[in-house]
Design a protein around this motif. Structure first.
Motif, PDB file in Angstrom:
ATOM      1  N   GLU A 140       0.842  -1.205   0.000  1.00  0.00           N
ATOM      2  CA  GLU A 140       0.000   0.000   0.000  1.00  0.00           C
ATOM      3  C   GLU A 140       0.874   1.251   0.000  1.00  0.00           C
ATOM      4  OE1 GLU A 140      -3.236   2.135  -0.498  1.00  0.00           O
ATOM      5  OE2 GLU A 140      -3.229  -0.040  -0.486  1.00  0.00           O
ATOM      6  N   ALA A 141       1.942   1.209   0.773  1.00  0.00           N
ATOM      7  CA  ALA A 141       2.849   2.358   0.858  1.00  0.00           C
ATOM      8  C   ALA A 141       3.466   2.650  -0.499  1.00  0.00           C
ATOM      9  CB  ALA A 141       3.945   2.090   1.883  1.00  0.00           C
ATOM     10  N   LEU A 142       3.885   1.599  -1.190  1.00  0.00           N
ATOM     11  CA  LEU A 142       4.548   1.798  -2.471  1.00  0.00           C
ATOM     12  C   LEU A 142       3.607   2.412  -3.505  1.00  0.00           C
ATOM     13  CD1 LEU A 142       6.734  -1.424  -2.652  1.00  0.00           C
ATOM     14  CD2 LEU A 142       7.400   0.873  -1.929  1.00  0.00           C
ATOM     15  N   ASP A 143       2.312   2.171  -3.341  1.00  0.00           N
ATOM     16  CA  ASP A 143       1.344   2.749  -4.272  1.00  0.00           C
ATOM     17  C   ASP A 143       1.065   4.221  -4.008  1.00  0.00           C
ATOM     18  OD1 ASP A 143       1.099   0.352  -5.584  1.00  0.00           O
ATOM     19  OD2 ASP A 143      -0.739  -0.240  -4.545  1.00  0.00           O
ATOM     20  N   THR A 144       1.339   4.677  -2.784  1.00  0.00           N
ATOM     21  CA  THR A 144       0.968   6.047  -2.419  1.00  0.00           C
ATOM     22  C   THR A 144       2.150   7.000  -2.328  1.00  0.00           C
ATOM     23  OG1 THR A 144       1.106   5.574  -0.058  1.00  0.00           O
ATOM     24  CG2 THR A 144      -1.028   5.245  -1.116  1.00  0.00           C
ATOM     25  N   LEU A 145       3.375   6.493  -2.416  1.00  0.00           N
ATOM     26  CA  LEU A 145       4.559   7.313  -2.192  1.00  0.00           C
ATOM     27  C   LEU A 145       5.267   7.657  -3.498  1.00  0.00           C
ATOM     28  CD1 LEU A 145       6.027   5.376   0.875  1.00  0.00           C
ATOM     29  CD2 LEU A 145       4.680   7.477   0.917  1.00  0.00           C
ATOM     30  N   SER A 146       6.083   8.686  -3.418  1.00  0.00           N
ATOM     31  CA  SER A 146       6.925   9.058  -4.561  1.00  0.00           C
ATOM     32  C   SER A 146       8.004   7.991  -4.734  1.00  0.00           C
ATOM     33  CB  SER A 146       7.568  10.416  -4.305  1.00  0.00           C
ATOM     34  OG  SER A 146       8.531  10.302  -3.265  1.00  0.00           O
ATOM     35  N   PRO A 147       8.659   7.938  -5.900  1.00  0.00           N
ATOM     36  CA  PRO A 147       9.697   6.928  -6.125  1.00  0.00           C
ATOM     37  C   PRO A 147      10.819   6.956  -5.078  1.00  0.00           C
ATOM     38  CG  PRO A 147       9.059   7.899  -8.209  1.00  0.00           C
ATOM     39  CD  PRO A 147       8.364   8.685  -7.132  1.00  0.00           C
ATOM     40  N   SER A 148      11.257   8.140  -4.663  1.00  0.00           N
ATOM     41  CA  SER A 148      12.334   8.189  -3.669  1.00  0.00           C
ATOM     42  C   SER A 148      11.838   7.694  -2.302  1.00  0.00           C
ATOM     43  CB  SER A 148      12.895   9.610  -3.551  1.00  0.00           C
ATOM     44  OG  SER A 148      11.884  10.517  -3.148  1.00  0.00           O
ATOM     45  N   GLN A 149      10.581   8.017  -1.961  1.00  0.00           N
ATOM     46  CA  GLN A 149      10.010   7.521  -0.716  1.00  0.00           C
ATOM     47  C   GLN A 149       9.790   6.004  -0.775  1.00  0.00           C
ATOM     48  OE1 GLN A 149       6.576  10.159  -0.680  1.00  0.00           O
ATOM     49  NE2 GLN A 149       7.312  11.101   1.232  1.00  0.00           N
ATOM     50  N   GLN A 150       9.426   5.513  -1.952  1.00  0.00           N
ATOM     51  CA  GLN A 150       9.260   4.069  -2.122  1.00  0.00           C
ATOM     52  C   GLN A 150      10.566   3.337  -1.851  1.00  0.00           C
ATOM     53  OE1 GLN A 150       7.785   3.360  -6.082  1.00  0.00           O
ATOM     54  NE2 GLN A 150       5.792   4.297  -5.663  1.00  0.00           N
ATOM     55  N   GLN A 151      11.655   3.863  -2.417  1.00  0.00           N
ATOM     56  CA  GLN A 151      12.959   3.239  -2.226  1.00  0.00           C
ATOM     57  C   GLN A 151      13.344   3.260  -0.745  1.00  0.00           C
ATOM     58  OE1 GLN A 151      16.236   5.153  -4.220  1.00  0.00           O
ATOM     59  NE2 GLN A 151      17.482   3.300  -4.172  1.00  0.00           N
ATOM     60  N   LEU A 152      13.145   4.386  -0.093  1.00  0.00           N
ATOM     61  CA  LEU A 152      13.477   4.512   1.311  1.00  0.00           C
ATOM     62  C   LEU A 152      12.642   3.550   2.158  1.00  0.00           C
ATOM     63  CD1 LEU A 152      14.860   7.186   3.199  1.00  0.00           C
ATOM     64  CD2 LEU A 152      12.535   6.839   3.971  1.00  0.00           C
ATOM     65  N   MET A 153      11.340   3.461   1.900  1.00  0.00           N
ATOM     66  CA  MET A 153      10.450   2.570   2.647  1.00  0.00           C
ATOM     67  C   MET A 153      10.847   1.108   2.436  1.00  0.00           C
ATOM     68  SD  MET A 153       7.754   2.480   4.699  1.00  0.00           S
ATOM     69  CE  MET A 153       6.714   3.901   4.528  1.00  0.00           C
ATOM     70  N   THR A 154      11.183   0.740   1.217  1.00  0.00           N
ATOM     71  CA  THR A 154      11.596  -0.626   0.932  1.00  0.00           C
ATOM     72  C   THR A 154      12.882  -0.975   1.669  1.00  0.00           C
ATOM     73  OG1 THR A 154      10.547  -0.557  -1.236  1.00  0.00           O
ATOM     74  CG2 THR A 154      12.225  -2.249  -0.903  1.00  0.00           C
ATOM     75  N   LEU A 155      13.849  -0.075   1.637  1.00  0.00           N
ATOM     76  CA  LEU A 155      15.114  -0.333   2.334  1.00  0.00           C
ATOM     77  C   LEU A 155      14.906  -0.472   3.844  1.00  0.00           C
ATOM     78  CD1 LEU A 155      17.462   2.150   0.421  1.00  0.00           C
ATOM     79  CD2 LEU A 155      17.457  -0.355   0.263  1.00  0.00           C
ATOM     80  N   ARG A 156      14.059   0.381   4.399  1.00  0.00           N
ATOM     81  CA  ARG A 156      13.861   0.386   5.852  1.00  0.00           C
ATOM     82  C   ARG A 156      12.997  -0.788   6.323  1.00  0.00           C
ATOM     83  NH1 ARG A 156      16.047   1.618  10.581  1.00  0.00           N
ATOM     84  NH2 ARG A 156      14.500   2.248  12.106  1.00  0.00           N
ATOM     85  N   VAL A 157      11.872  -1.025   5.653  1.00  0.00           N
ATOM     86  CA  VAL A 157      10.912  -2.023   6.120  1.00  0.00           C
ATOM     87  C   VAL A 157      11.241  -3.428   5.617  1.00  0.00           C
ATOM     88  CG1 VAL A 157       8.483  -2.702   6.116  1.00  0.00           C
ATOM     89  CG2 VAL A 157       9.101  -0.302   6.359  1.00  0.00           C
ATOM     90  N   ALA A 208      17.557  10.879   6.289  1.00  0.00           N
ATOM     91  CA  ALA A 208      16.913   9.587   6.044  1.00  0.00           C
ATOM     92  C   ALA A 208      15.831   9.330   7.091  1.00  0.00           C
ATOM     93  CB  ALA A 208      17.946   8.463   6.059  1.00  0.00           C
ATOM     94  N   ARG A 209      16.118   9.644   8.353  1.00  0.00           N
ATOM     95  CA  ARG A 209      15.150   9.457   9.433  1.00  0.00           C
ATOM     96  C   ARG A 209      13.925  10.355   9.222  1.00  0.00           C
ATOM     97  NH1 ARG A 209      15.563   7.363  14.542  1.00  0.00           N
ATOM     98  NH2 ARG A 209      17.812   7.210  14.352  1.00  0.00           N
ATOM     99  N   VAL A 210      14.143  11.609   8.868  1.00  0.00           N
ATOM    100  CA  VAL A 210      13.043  12.555   8.665  1.00  0.00           C
ATOM    101  C   VAL A 210      12.205  12.135   7.458  1.00  0.00           C
ATOM    102  CG1 VAL A 210      12.498  14.936   8.002  1.00  0.00           C
ATOM    103  CG2 VAL A 210      14.184  14.485   9.798  1.00  0.00           C
ATOM    104  N   LEU A 211      12.864  11.758   6.366  1.00  0.00           N
ATOM    105  CA  LEU A 211      12.134  11.348   5.164  1.00  0.00           C
ATOM    106  C   LEU A 211      11.310  10.086   5.419  1.00  0.00           C
ATOM    107  CD1 LEU A 211      14.843  12.031   2.427  1.00  0.00           C
ATOM    108  CD2 LEU A 211      12.743  13.333   2.852  1.00  0.00           C
ATOM    109  N   TYR A 212      11.873   9.153   6.177  1.00  0.00           N
ATOM    110  CA  TYR A 212      11.135   7.938   6.513  1.00  0.00           C
ATOM    111  C   TYR A 212       9.926   8.281   7.380  1.00  0.00           C
ATOM    112  CZ  TYR A 212       9.858   3.421   8.375  1.00  0.00           C
ATOM    113  OH  TYR A 212       9.149   2.312   8.740  1.00  0.00           O
TER     114      TYR A 212
END
Length: 199
Positions: free
Chosen positions: A127-144, A164-168
């Motif tokens: 769900e996150a990957l569908d709602t986030l920008s490409p850079s946020q998607q990459q960050l979310m994937t790396l973190r989660v 990175a912490r703030v963007l996440y």
């Protein structure tokens, strides 16, 4: 073995219909009751299962009579349990638990190591990957998904670890806002967390 009460209805049916219906009740009563008890409580579970079979009798002419009957009954049980949680205020309580779980677990790598939470992680991440920008998607994937630290993410994305912490944090907030704004999505996540643990 649980003994069920005979379901009486004003619906007139043939003797063959009644016999086939009673055989279906005998075949599936205990399974549905066990699931309903596990998900609700013994008193309410009995009423839920009784209602399912009453509804089945009323729709007996169009209900599946083959191996599809078990799926039909389990689906009806799932819907009745949803209704039970919504009408008893439990849905809101579980939604709050889901929000707390998201807050506590998405921010702590490795928390989803438990198998029962893995499906929830994947549902949230998709769900996150569908709602986030490409850079946020990459960050979310790396973190989660990959459980990288903010230091590792900073190195990969060539940014400061604090950034990175703030963007996440912003991406996570955006995902939670999206989930709360979409009741059907929230219900699906609550379902994957609470109700699809049926053995």
């Amino acid at each position: 073995m649980t003994v069920h009460k005979p379901i009486t209805s004003c619906k007139a049916g043939t003797v063959a219909d009644r016999l086939a219906f009673e055989q279906s009740v005998a075949a599936y009563w205990n399974k549905l009751l066990a699931i309903a008890v596990a998900k609700t409580n013994a008193h309410d579970a009995f009423d839920i299962v009784q209602d399912i079979f009453l509804s089945l009798w009323e729709k007996w002419d169009t209900a599946p009579k083959d191996e599809g009957l078990e799926f039909y009954l389990l689906h009806a049980l799932k819907l009745r349990i949803f209704k039970y949680y919504r009408t008893n205020g439990r849905y809101q309580a579980h939604l709050k638990q889901l929000e707390t779980l998201l807050q506590d677990t998405l921010d702590t790598p490795g928390t989803f190591a438990q198998e029962e939470l893995y499906g929830l992680q994947e549902a949230v991440l998709n769900e996150a990957l569908d709602t986030l920008s490409p850079s946020q998607q990459q960050l979310m994937t790396l973190r989660v998904r990959h459980h990288y630290s903010y230091q590792q993410i900073a190195g990969i994305l060539d940014i400061d670890p604090a950034s990175a912490r703030v963007l996440y944090s912003r991406a996570l907030k955006q995902v939670k806002t999206h989930i709360k704004a979409n009741p059907s999505l929230a219900l699906g996540l609550v379902t994957s967390w609470m109700l699809f643990t049926i053995p």
